[in-house]
Write an enzyme that holds these catalytic residues in place. Structure first.
Site, PDB file in Angstrom:
ATOM      1  CE  LYS A  79      -3.962   1.690   2.778  1.00  0.00           C
ATOM      2  NZ  LYS A  79      -4.823   1.336   3.932  1.00  0.00           N
ATOM      3  CB  SER A 154      -8.308   3.048   3.078  1.00  0.00           C
ATOM      4  OG  SER A 154      -7.397   2.455   3.986  1.00  0.00           O
ATOM      5  CB  SER A 178      -8.269  -0.078   5.808  1.00  0.00           C
ATOM      6  OG  SER A 178      -9.018   1.095   5.694  1.00  0.00           O
TER       7      SER A 178
HETATM    8  N1  GLN Z   1     -13.268   2.973   6.882  1.00  0.00           N
HETATM    9  C1  GLN Z   1     -12.570   3.328   8.092  1.00  0.00           C
HETATM   10  C2  GLN Z   1     -12.235   4.802   8.069  1.00  0.00           C
HETATM   11  O1  GLN Z   1     -12.489   5.422   7.088  1.00  0.00           O
HETATM   12  C3  GLN Z   1     -11.337   2.487   8.261  1.00  0.00           C
HETATM   13  C4  GLN Z   1     -10.185   2.943   7.463  1.00  0.00           C
HETATM   14  C5  GLN Z   1      -8.928   2.168   7.764  1.00  0.00           C
HETATM   15  O2  GLN Z   1      -8.986   1.092   8.364  1.00  0.00           O
HETATM   16  N2  GLN Z   1      -7.798   2.743   7.395  1.00  0.00           N
HETATM   17  O3  GLN Z   1     -11.713   5.322   9.021  1.00  0.00           O
END
Ligand code: GLN
Length: 488
Positions: A79, A154, A178
Site C-alpha cells: 500500500k 482503504s 481497511s
Molecule cells: N473505513 C474506516 C475509516 O475510514 C477504516 C479505514 C482504515 O482502516 N484505514 O476510518
C-alpha cells in the site's frame, strides 16, 4: 505466462521445483499490473525496473542454493502509505505527491530481507481514510468482480492486486477495517494482526492507537506465511510488542473439534444487514459446525457504540497526526504566500482532499476545550467497555464469527454525498481495532455476482488459533478458489 498468477504456495513450489524463475514471475506480474491493474486503478506506481533487477538477484541466490524465506523471489504489492528510502510515498494525497522518504518502513525492510519483490505501490483512500478507495488523487479503484462497484477501502488497491491475480499476496493497513472490508468485497483473505504485532515504523500515521499493518492473500496459509515474515518486535515503534513473530503456518493443520465459535447476538440483527450477507454468513457458520466446531451465542453488549467511538477517536488522532503537514517540513508547499499563516492555510487547503479535511475538522472539534470530556473522553470510556466485552466473550469461545461488512460492495459514487452512510458500513470491523484484536476476513460465497466475507476475531496474540480456524474452514469450502471474470 499469461492469466492470473497462482497462490503463494503454488508459486513457491514451482520456484522450488525449478519450473519457474522469479524473473519470469515478476515479468508476468508487472505485465498484468500494467494492463488489468491499470484498468482497475489498482496501482499508484510500479517498481519497474527495480523489481526486475531484484528478481534476477533472487534467481541467482536460488541457483546458489541460498533461499532467504518462503517469500524469496515472490512478487508482492504494498500500500502506498509505507515508506521506502529514496522512493515517493504519496498516501494518494496531493500533499505528499512528491514526497521522497529518507528511510524505509520496518515492514519494507523485513520484506527486503526475506527476498520478496515489491512490484508496485497500491492505490488507496487518501491517508487511509475511507471504505471505498474512491478518495484518491489518482482516481478510484474498481472491483474486479464488477467494475462499476467499489473494491472497498482503504486498502482497495492491495485487495484488487490479489483478487485480479496480479500478485499472490500484498500488504495493507487496517485502522478500522481497511484490510478486512476490501478483502471481503474482493473475495480474498485479509488479515489484521493484533495491535503491536507488526511494526508501524514507516507507516504514514492515520490514527496511531488503531493502525496496524497486515496482509492479503488467497488462503489463510498464504497470509500466515506473510505474517511470519513481517511480524516481530521493532524498538523504533514504541507500541511494538516484545513477542517474537508467531509460528502460524504450523498451526494450520489443526482441525475444528473442540473449537468454540462465538456468534455475537448484537451483530446478527435484521437492521442494516443485507439479506444476502446474512444468508452467506449463516451458511459459513453451519459449515464450521459441520466441520466439528461448537457454535455458541455470545454477547458484546456495547457494540452499538463502536462506530461512534471509533469516528471520535480516529478523527481526533488524525487531526493531531496530520498537523505535521504544514507546507514547511514536508510535502506540498503553496507558492506566492503572504505570511506564515497564509502558508499553512493554503498549503493544507490545496494539499488535502475533502474527506481528509472533514476528518481534521471533526477531530479538532472533539479535542477542543469544552467538548473533550463530552466526546473524546466518553469515546475512550466506550473503548474500555468494548475491550471488556471481548475479554468476557473470549472466556467462553475461541474465535468470534461475524459478517465482515453489512452489505455487498456498493456502486462507485453511490456514497459520495453520504459520508455517514459510508461510516456505518464499518460497524463490524472497528471494534477489533478499538480492542486491539486480530481479525481476518475470508471469502464465504457470492451473491449477485460479488463476494461476501466472513470475519473471524480472536483474543490478542491468538493469530495462530485464528488462522487455524480460517484454514480449517477453507479445507471444507471452495469459496476462496472462485476467481473474478477476466474481462473486468
Ligand atoms: N473505513 C474506516 C475509516 O475510514 C477504516 C479505514 C482504515 O482502516 N484505514 O476510518
Amino acid at each position: 505466462m499469461s492469466g492470473p498468477l497462482g497462490t503463494l504456495s503454488e508459486l513457491r513450489d514451482a520456484l522450488d521445483a525449478g519450473e519457474l524463475t522469479s524473473s519470469a514471475l515478476v515479468a508476468a506480474s508487472l505485465e498484468r499490473a500494467a494492463t488489468l491493474g491499470a484498468s482497475l486503478g489498482a496501482f499508484i506506481r510500479l517498481r519497474e525496473p527495480e523489481a526486475r533487477a531484484e528478481a534476477e538477484a533472487a534467481d541467482a541466490r536460488r541457483r546458489a542454493g541460498r533461499v532467504l524465506s518462503p517469500l524469496d523471489g515472490i512478487p508482492i504489492a504494498i500500500k502506498d502509505n509505507l515508506v521506502r528510502a529514496g522512493e515517493v510515498t504519496t498516501c494518494a494525497s496531493r500533499i505528499l505527491e512528491d514526497f521522497v522518504s529518507p528511510y524505509s518502513a520496518g515492514v519494507v525492510e523485513r520484506l527486503d530481507a526475506a527476498g520478496a519483490i515489491v512490484v508496485g505501490r497500491t492505490n488507496m483512500d487518501e491517508f487511509a481514510m475511507g471504505s471505498s478507495s474512491e478518495h484518491s488523487i489518482f482516481g478510484a479503484v474498481r472491483n474486479p468482480w464488477d467494475s462499476t462497484r467499489t473494491p472497498g477501502g482503504s486498502s482497495g488497491g492491495s485487495a484488487v492486486a490479489v483478487a485480479a491475480g496480479i500478485v499472490p499476496v500484498s500488504i495493507g493497513s487496517d485502522t478500522g477495517g481497511s484490510i478486512r472490508q476490501p478483502a471481503s468485497f474482493c473475495g480474498v483473505v485479509g488479515l489484521k494482526p493484533t495491535y503491536g504485532r507488526v511494526s508501524r515504523w514507516g507507516l504514514v500515521a492515520y490514527a496511531s492507537s488503531l493502525d496496524q499493518i497486515g496482509a492479503f492473500g488467497r488462503s489463510a496459509a498464504d497470509v500466515a506465511t506473510v505474517l511470519e515474515v513481517i511480524a516481530g518486535h521493532d524498538p523504533r515503534d514504541s507500541t511494538s510488542l516484545p513477542e517474537p513473530s508467531p509460528p502460524c503456518v504450523e498451526a494450520l493443520e489443526a482441525d475444528l473439534s473442540g473449537r468454540v465459535v462465538g456468534l455475537p447476538r448484537e451483530y446478527f440483527v435484521e437492521d442494516g444487514m443485507a439479506p444476502e450477507v446474512r444468508t452467506a454468513v449463516r451458511a459459513a457458520v453451519a459449515e464450521l459446525e459441520a466441520a466439528g466446531a461448537k457454535i455458541l451465542e455470545v454477547s458484546l453488549p456495547h457494540s452499538e457504540f463502536a462506530v461512534a467511538a471509533y469516528y471520535l477517536i480516529a478523527t481526533a488522532e488524525a487531526s493531531s497526526n496530520l498537523a505535521r503537514y504544514d507546507g514547511v517540513r514536508y510535502g506540498h508547499r503553496a507558492s506566492g504566500v503572504s505570511d506564515l499563516s497564509d502558508l499553512y492555510d493554503r498549503s493544507r487547503s490545496e494539499g488535502f482532499g475533502d474527506e481528509v479535511k472533514r476528518r481534521i475538522v471533526l477531530g479538532t472539534y472533539v479535542l477542543s476545550a469544552g467538548y473533550y470530556d463530552a466526546y473524546y473522553r466518553k469515546a475512550q470510556q466506550v473503548r474500555t467497555l468494548l475491550r471488556r466485552d471481548f475479554d468476557r466473550a473470549f472466556s467462553s469461545c475461541d474465535v468470534i464469527a461475524t459478517p465482515t461488512a453489512p452489505e455487498l460492495p456498493f456502486r462507485l459514487g453511490e456514497r459520495a454525498a453520504d459520508p455517514l452512510r459510508m461510516y456505518l458500513g464499518d460497524v463490524y470491523t472497528v471494534s477489533a481495532n478499538l480492542a486491539g484484536l486480530p481479525g481476518v476476513s475470508i471469502p464465504c460465497g457470492l451473491a449477485d455476482g460479488v463476494p461476501v466475507g466472513l470475519q473471524l476475531l480472536a483474543a490478542p496474540l491468538e493469530e495462530a488459533k485464528l488462522l487455524g480456524v480460517a484454514a480449517a474452514y477453507q479445507r471444507q469450502s471452495d469459496h476462496h478458489r472462485a476467481r473474478p471474470p477476466e474481462e473486468a
